[in-house]
Design a protein around this motif. Structure first.
Motif, PDB file in Angstrom:
ATOM      1  N   TYR A 204       0.928  -1.242   0.039  1.00  0.00           N
ATOM      2  CA  TYR A 204       0.028   0.066   0.023  1.00  0.00           C
ATOM      3  C   TYR A 204       0.897   1.307   0.197  1.00  0.00           C
ATOM      4  CZ  TYR A 204      -4.373  -2.338   0.851  1.00  0.00           C
ATOM      5  OH  TYR A 204      -5.432  -3.133   0.689  1.00  0.00           O
ATOM      6  N   PRO A 205       0.466   2.205  -0.838  1.00  0.00           N
ATOM      7  CA  PRO A 205       1.475   3.536  -1.062  1.00  0.00           C
ATOM      8  C   PRO A 205       1.349   4.168   0.272  1.00  0.00           C
ATOM      9  CG  PRO A 205      -0.540   3.594  -2.303  1.00  0.00           C
ATOM     10  CD  PRO A 205      -0.431   2.125  -1.792  1.00  0.00           C
ATOM     11  N   THR A 206       0.311   4.162   1.190  1.00  0.00           N
ATOM     12  CA  THR A 206       0.199   4.944   2.330  1.00  0.00           C
ATOM     13  C   THR A 206       0.970   4.320   3.396  1.00  0.00           C
ATOM     14  OG1 THR A 206      -2.064   3.691   2.786  1.00  0.00           O
ATOM     15  CG2 THR A 206      -2.003   5.884   1.713  1.00  0.00           C
ATOM     16  N   ALA A 207       1.345   3.183   3.221  1.00  0.00           N
ATOM     17  CA  ALA A 207       2.174   2.512   4.473  1.00  0.00           C
ATOM     18  C   ALA A 207       3.659   2.380   4.299  1.00  0.00           C
ATOM     19  CB  ALA A 207       1.880   1.063   4.620  1.00  0.00           C
ATOM     20  N   SER A 208       4.363   2.842   5.044  1.00  0.00           N
ATOM     21  CA  SER A 208       5.994   2.803   5.135  1.00  0.00           C
ATOM     22  C   SER A 208       6.613   2.166   5.983  1.00  0.00           C
ATOM     23  CB  SER A 208       6.480   4.362   5.092  1.00  0.00           C
ATOM     24  OG  SER A 208       6.325   4.663   6.147  1.00  0.00           O
ATOM     25  N   LEU A 209       7.668   1.258   5.793  1.00  0.00           N
ATOM     26  CA  LEU A 209       8.428   0.754   6.809  1.00  0.00           C
ATOM     27  C   LEU A 209       8.791   1.561   7.988  1.00  0.00           C
ATOM     28  CD1 LEU A 209       9.586  -2.007   7.554  1.00  0.00           C
ATOM     29  CD2 LEU A 209      11.719  -1.584   6.161  1.00  0.00           C
ATOM     30  N   ALA A 210       9.283   2.722   7.556  1.00  0.00           N
ATOM     31  CA  ALA A 210       9.770   3.751   8.707  1.00  0.00           C
ATOM     32  C   ALA A 210       8.577   4.147   9.664  1.00  0.00           C
ATOM     33  CB  ALA A 210      10.287   4.933   8.059  1.00  0.00           C
ATOM     34  N   ALA A 211       7.212   4.201   9.134  1.00  0.00           N
ATOM     35  CA  ALA A 211       6.087   4.432   9.883  1.00  0.00           C
ATOM     36  C   ALA A 211       5.918   3.311  10.815  1.00  0.00           C
ATOM     37  CB  ALA A 211       5.001   4.876   8.997  1.00  0.00           C
ATOM     38  N   ALA A 212       5.815   1.999  10.271  1.00  0.00           N
ATOM     39  CA  ALA A 212       6.000   0.927  11.158  1.00  0.00           C
ATOM     40  C   ALA A 212       6.826   0.809  12.174  1.00  0.00           C
ATOM     41  CB  ALA A 212       5.673  -0.362  10.230  1.00  0.00           C
ATOM     42  N   VAL A 213       8.029   1.070  11.885  1.00  0.00           N
ATOM     43  CA  VAL A 213       9.187   1.083  12.794  1.00  0.00           C
ATOM     44  C   VAL A 213       8.902   2.337  13.961  1.00  0.00           C
ATOM     45  CG1 VAL A 213      11.443   1.523  13.292  1.00  0.00           C
ATOM     46  CG2 VAL A 213      10.899   0.002  11.297  1.00  0.00           C
ATOM     47  N   ALA A 214       8.404   3.461  13.598  1.00  0.00           N
ATOM     48  CA  ALA A 214       8.037   4.299  14.470  1.00  0.00           C
ATOM     49  C   ALA A 214       6.895   4.102  15.440  1.00  0.00           C
ATOM     50  CB  ALA A 214       7.506   5.585  13.877  1.00  0.00           C
ATOM     51  N   LEU A 215       5.945   3.213  14.779  1.00  0.00           N
ATOM     52  CA  LEU A 215       4.930   2.674  15.660  1.00  0.00           C
ATOM     53  C   LEU A 215       5.359   1.933  16.681  1.00  0.00           C
ATOM     54  CD1 LEU A 215       1.747   2.351  16.380  1.00  0.00           C
ATOM     55  CD2 LEU A 215       1.830   0.499  14.690  1.00  0.00           C
ATOM     56  N   ALA A 216       6.203   0.926  16.440  1.00  0.00           N
ATOM     57  CA  ALA A 216       6.658  -0.099  17.285  1.00  0.00           C
ATOM     58  C   ALA A 216       7.679   0.907  18.451  1.00  0.00           C
ATOM     59  CB  ALA A 216       7.779  -1.164  16.645  1.00  0.00           C
ATOM     60  N   ILE A 217       8.292   1.840  17.916  1.00  0.00           N
ATOM     61  CA  ILE A 217       9.128   2.451  19.013  1.00  0.00           C
ATOM     62  C   ILE A 217       8.132   3.209  19.914  1.00  0.00           C
ATOM     63  CG2 ILE A 217      10.755   4.649  19.478  1.00  0.00           C
ATOM     64  CD1 ILE A 217      11.799   3.978  16.494  1.00  0.00           C
ATOM     65  N   GLY A 218       6.924   3.680  19.308  1.00  0.00           N
ATOM     66  CA  GLY A 218       6.259   4.692  20.220  1.00  0.00           C
ATOM     67  C   GLY A 218       5.536   3.598  21.259  1.00  0.00           C
ATOM     68  N   ILE A 219       5.014   2.318  20.745  1.00  0.00           N
ATOM     69  CA  ILE A 219       4.310   1.455  21.629  1.00  0.00           C
ATOM     70  C   ILE A 219       5.448   0.891  22.631  1.00  0.00           C
ATOM     71  CG2 ILE A 219       3.456  -1.003  21.879  1.00  0.00           C
ATOM     72  CD1 ILE A 219       2.024  -0.259  19.287  1.00  0.00           C
TER      73      ILE A 219
END
Length: 271
Positions: free
Chosen positions: A151-166
């Motif tokens: 999906y163009p709206t999904a990025s690996l960096a954003a997924a990593v950022a989510l994991a860091i936040g959690i």
């Protein structure tokens, strides 16, 4: 770090990310080796910031991408987000009614769930945090699943950022389980074990999440919104009330806004 993660399979990416979040739970629980009691203002501030992180992650990392992904689908773009969000909240509400558990700030007589009065306090505390860690693991799993789906709206960096936040907000959760057990006379080692054990469910939930959306791509917007709804339920039902009940409401509120801002910056900067 992102370049290294990009070489791994989606399942391994989600697993490593949630091993980190589990590790942060263990870091919080490890405070029992240094003290029997954490300053209440510090604890309420950490809970407040955890709530802010979860609220921000629910929108920027989950709901907003769910709406964008659904724009080319068979339904109006708001339908998957609304249905998934409400179902996620309902799932946690139902689980709260069924699974015996006790929120860390409450006394044993206020335990919830089926046959909760017959359970040990330590078991109920671990069940409470474990139950609320499920949507966090799912959130990370579906975020990496969205990247794998292209999906163009999904990025690996954003997924990593989510994991860091959690991971950041998991630290006070480990403390919230381990400290009450230590104050009640349980050994440091056992208190730590129970505290970190509550985070073990996140890698399991993440793998389930990434596999589900990998094999059933059309459900991805619903899955993202489901995780968001479950996380918001946890914030409103437990995290915010827990941060406000000891007379540190202003501090907890300020920390919630700071946590929200940090998570927003992480997500927007890495999107």
């Amino acid at each position: 770090m992102v370049n290294f993660i990009s070489t791994l399979s989606p399942v391994m990416q989600a697993l490593l990310a949630t091993l980190f979040t589990w590790g942060m739970t263990a870091v919080g629980a490890a405070l029992v080796f240094t003290t029997k009691k954490v300053n209440q203002k510090l604890m309420d501030g950490m809970l407040g910031s955890a709530g802010g992180i979860m609220i921000a992650a629910s929108f920027w990392s989950l709901l907003s991408p769910a709406i964008e992904m659904a724009e080319d689908g068979p339904f109006p773009a708001w339908v998957p987000a609304a249905v998934g969000f409400l179902f996620g909240g309902f799932f946690l509400w139902a689980a709260d009614k069924i699974i015996p558990h006790l929120h860390p700030s409450l006394t044993l007589d206020r335990a919830e769930g089926f046959n909760s009065k017959s359970k040990k306090r330590s078991t109920l505390l671990v069940f409470a945090i474990t139950l609320h860690n499920i949507p966090e693991g799912l959130a990370v799993g579906v975020a990496f699943g969205a990247v794998a789906a292209g999906y163009p709206t999904a990025s690996l960096a954003a997924a990593v950022a989510l994991a860091i936040g959690i991971g950041i907000q998991n630290l006070p959760e480990g403390t919230a389980v381990a400290m009450p057990l230590r104050r009640e006379g349980m050994s440091r080692r056992k208190s730590f074990f129970y505290g970190q054990f509550s985070g073990m469910v996140e890698p399991i939930a993440a793998v389930i999440g990434v596999l589900a959306v990998s094999f059933m791509t059309p459900i991805l917007p619903f899955a993202l919104a489901f995780a968001a709804g479950a996380m918001i339920f946890v914030v409103v039902e437990e995290v915010i009330p827990g941060s406000q009940e000891n007379g540190n409401g202003d501090l907890a509120t300020v920390c919630l806004m700071l946590g929200f801002t940090v998570m927003m910056i992480l997500d927007v900067a890495f999107s």
